[in-house]
Design a protein around this motif. Structure first.
Motif, short mmCIF file in Angstrom:
data_model
loop_
_atom_site.label_atom_id
_atom_site.label_comp_id
_atom_site.label_asym_id
_atom_site.label_seq_id
_atom_site.Cartn_x
_atom_site.Cartn_y
_atom_site.Cartn_z
N ARG A 1 0.74 -1.16 0.03
CA ARG A 1 -0.05 0.09 -0.12
C ARG A 1 1.00 1.16 0.02
NH1 ARG A 1 -2.97 -3.54 3.80
NH2 ARG A 1 -4.93 -4.03 2.79
N ALA A 2 0.45 2.28 -0.71
CA ALA A 2 1.37 3.53 -1.02
C ALA A 2 1.20 4.13 0.55
CB ALA A 2 0.68 4.42 -1.81
N TRP A 3 2.20 4.88 0.86
CA TRP A 3 2.19 5.22 2.30
C TRP A 3 1.09 6.23 2.47
CZ3 TRP A 3 4.59 3.66 6.30
CH2 TRP A 3 4.49 4.29 7.38
N ARG A 4 0.66 7.09 1.52
CA ARG A 4 -0.36 7.98 1.62
C ARG A 4 -1.60 7.47 1.25
NH1 ARG A 4 4.30 11.08 0.17
NH2 ARG A 4 4.70 12.73 1.48
N GLN A 5 -1.70 6.31 1.05
CA GLN A 5 -2.91 5.72 0.46
C GLN A 5 -3.28 4.47 1.40
OE1 GLN A 5 -2.64 5.05 -3.63
NE2 GLN A 5 -2.60 7.13 -4.24
N GLY A 6 -3.09 4.68 2.66
CA GLY A 6 -3.51 3.32 3.67
C GLY A 6 -2.21 2.95 4.27
N GLY A 7 -0.87 3.14 3.77
CA GLY A 7 0.31 2.38 4.23
C GLY A 7 0.42 2.89 5.59
N ARG A 8 0.48 4.33 5.77
CA ARG A 8 0.90 4.81 6.98
C ARG A 8 -0.11 4.44 8.04
NH1 ARG A 8 -0.39 9.54 9.98
NH2 ARG A 8 1.34 10.25 11.30
N ASP A 9 -1.53 4.25 7.88
CA ASP A 9 -2.49 4.06 8.75
C ASP A 9 -2.33 2.66 9.10
OD1 ASP A 9 -3.52 6.75 8.34
OD2 ASP A 9 -4.96 5.97 6.72
N TRP B 1 4.58 -2.82 -4.57
CA TRP B 1 5.19 -3.52 -3.82
C TRP B 1 6.59 -2.39 -3.50
CZ3 TRP B 1 4.53 -8.19 -1.53
CH2 TRP B 1 5.93 -8.49 -0.58
N TYR B 2 6.58 -2.04 -2.36
CA TYR B 2 7.64 -0.92 -2.00
C TYR B 2 8.65 -1.59 -1.17
CZ TYR B 2 3.95 2.32 -3.34
OH TYR B 2 3.06 2.65 -4.19
N GLY B 3 9.94 -0.75 -1.00
CA GLY B 3 10.94 -1.34 -0.43
C GLY B 3 10.90 -1.29 1.07
N ALA B 4 11.58 -2.51 1.66
CA ALA B 4 11.35 -2.62 3.09
C ALA B 4 12.20 -1.70 4.08
CB ALA B 4 12.18 -4.05 3.60
N VAL B 5 13.37 -1.08 3.57
CA VAL B 5 14.14 -0.30 4.34
C VAL B 5 13.30 1.41 4.54
CG1 VAL B 5 16.36 1.00 4.47
CG2 VAL B 5 16.24 -1.34 4.19
N PRO B 6 13.10 1.66 3.20
CA PRO B 6 12.28 3.08 3.38
C PRO B 6 10.87 2.64 4.18
CG PRO B 6 13.14 2.38 1.10
CD PRO B 6 13.23 1.39 2.05
N THR B 7 10.50 1.62 3.89
CA THR B 7 9.04 1.46 4.64
C THR B 7 9.12 1.41 6.19
OG1 THR B 7 8.12 0.39 2.63
CG2 THR B 7 7.12 -0.05 4.91
N LEU B 8 10.03 0.90 6.61
CA LEU B 8 10.38 0.71 7.83
C LEU B 8 10.63 2.24 8.77
CD1 LEU B 8 12.04 -2.77 8.11
CD2 LEU B 8 9.84 -2.32 9.08
#
Length: 299
Positions: free
Chosen positions: A11-19, A48-55
């Motif tokens: 999920r994109a960060w601004r489209q549900g990922g952060r939540d 599918w997004y990268g693990a390190v930036p997501t974390l």
């Protein structure tokens, strides 16, 4: 007993990922992990997004939740650059990072950088070199090393991890060489059960296979002079014959988790639901399990 979750980076960060990461903290999970892949199975043709930036983003957005990979592998990582990322992540999170690490497999990660997929033997050999070098890189200010597969030349990692002597390793392993690495370097051991039983095995056969894995881990610990009780045992659910059972209902989770806690697990990890996928589940049931599951087990 601990209950954690895996949040796949779809999920994109601004489209549900952060939540989703914030919700994991609000629900009281011990930790939220993510897979460290370039793409994965049926999700390959979607986001599918990268693990390190997501974390990193999750670390900045949360306050108490432990965070980590489940798991990183040598398929497209190098110990020198990974160590720098992990030290930075540990800093941003205030010391809340766990590195789940495994030998990797033959999926899309194995060939995305143009190489031939490594044989099981080569994966084991690379893993046996990767983990000790990464351990040194995270605990020493400067490391020089020349190996068969990996090298480091005066690699600097100052100031090191917030967690001392370094952030914890959760080593995923079932074979003898991997279990030896878990015994030598792991603060936790991770299993998904026996993959040979995934399609045709029974829950009882799966638990017996896991019992055998734990016995092998205990032997590996004894061989290096370490108590097996010093290593936490983590079960990543979704890959045993009763793979969908933990999230069917609260009662089903309590039964599944109870049987596995009896085997000696310290932590159960369930997947955050993803509609129309192998990880589809009722969100309300998932949240009920998060808030009531351990209480039902007496934990």
């Amino acid at each position: 007993m601990r209950l954690s979750t895996v949040i796949l980076p779809v999920r994109a960060w601004r489209q549900g990922g952060r939540d989703e990461w914030l919700r994991a903290e609000q629900l009281g999970f011990h930790a939220a992990y993510t897979y460290d892949h370039l793409s994965w199975r049926t999700f390959r043709d979607g986001p599918w997004y990268g693990a390190v930036p997501t974390l990193t983003a999750a670390a900045a957005a949360t306050e108490r939740l432990r965070l980590g990979t489940l798991v990183t592998s040598p398929n497209f990582r190098h110990p020198v650059t990974l160590a720098k990322d992990l030290i930075s992540l540990d800093d941003v999170s205030g010391g809340r990072i766990t590195l789940g690490i495994g030998a990797g497999g033959t999926g899309f990660d194995a060939t995305a950088m143009g190489q031939e997929a490594w044989t099981p033997r080569e994966r084991a050999e690379r893993f046996a070199e990767f983990v000790p070098l990464l351990d040194r890189l995270l605990t020493e200010d400067s490391v020089t090393y020349e190996g068969t597969f990996y090298s480091a030349v005066e690699a600097r990692n100052i100031p090191g991890c917030v967690q001392r002597p370094r952030l914890p390793f959760a080593v995923a392993a079932t074979g003898p060489r991997g279990l030896r690495l878990a015994a030598e370097h792991g603060q936790s051991w991770v299993t998904t059960g026996d993959p040979k039983l995934f399609e045709t095995g029974t829950p009882e056969e799966s638990r017996e296979a896991i019992r055998g894995q734990m016995a092998k881990l205990a032997k590996a610990c004894a061989d290096v002079g370490r108590e097996a009780s010093a290593i936490d045992k983590i079960l990543l659910t979704g890959f045993t014959p009763d793979r969908d059972r933990p999230l069917r209902s609260l009662d089903a989770f309590v039964d599944f988790a109870g049987r596995h806690f009896e085997l000696g697990f310290d932590e159960i990890v369930v997947h955050s639901p993803i509609p129309d996928s192998d990880f589809a589940a009722d969100q309300a049931v998932f949240e009920q399990i998060a808030t009531e599951g351990l209480a039902q087990l007496g934990g």
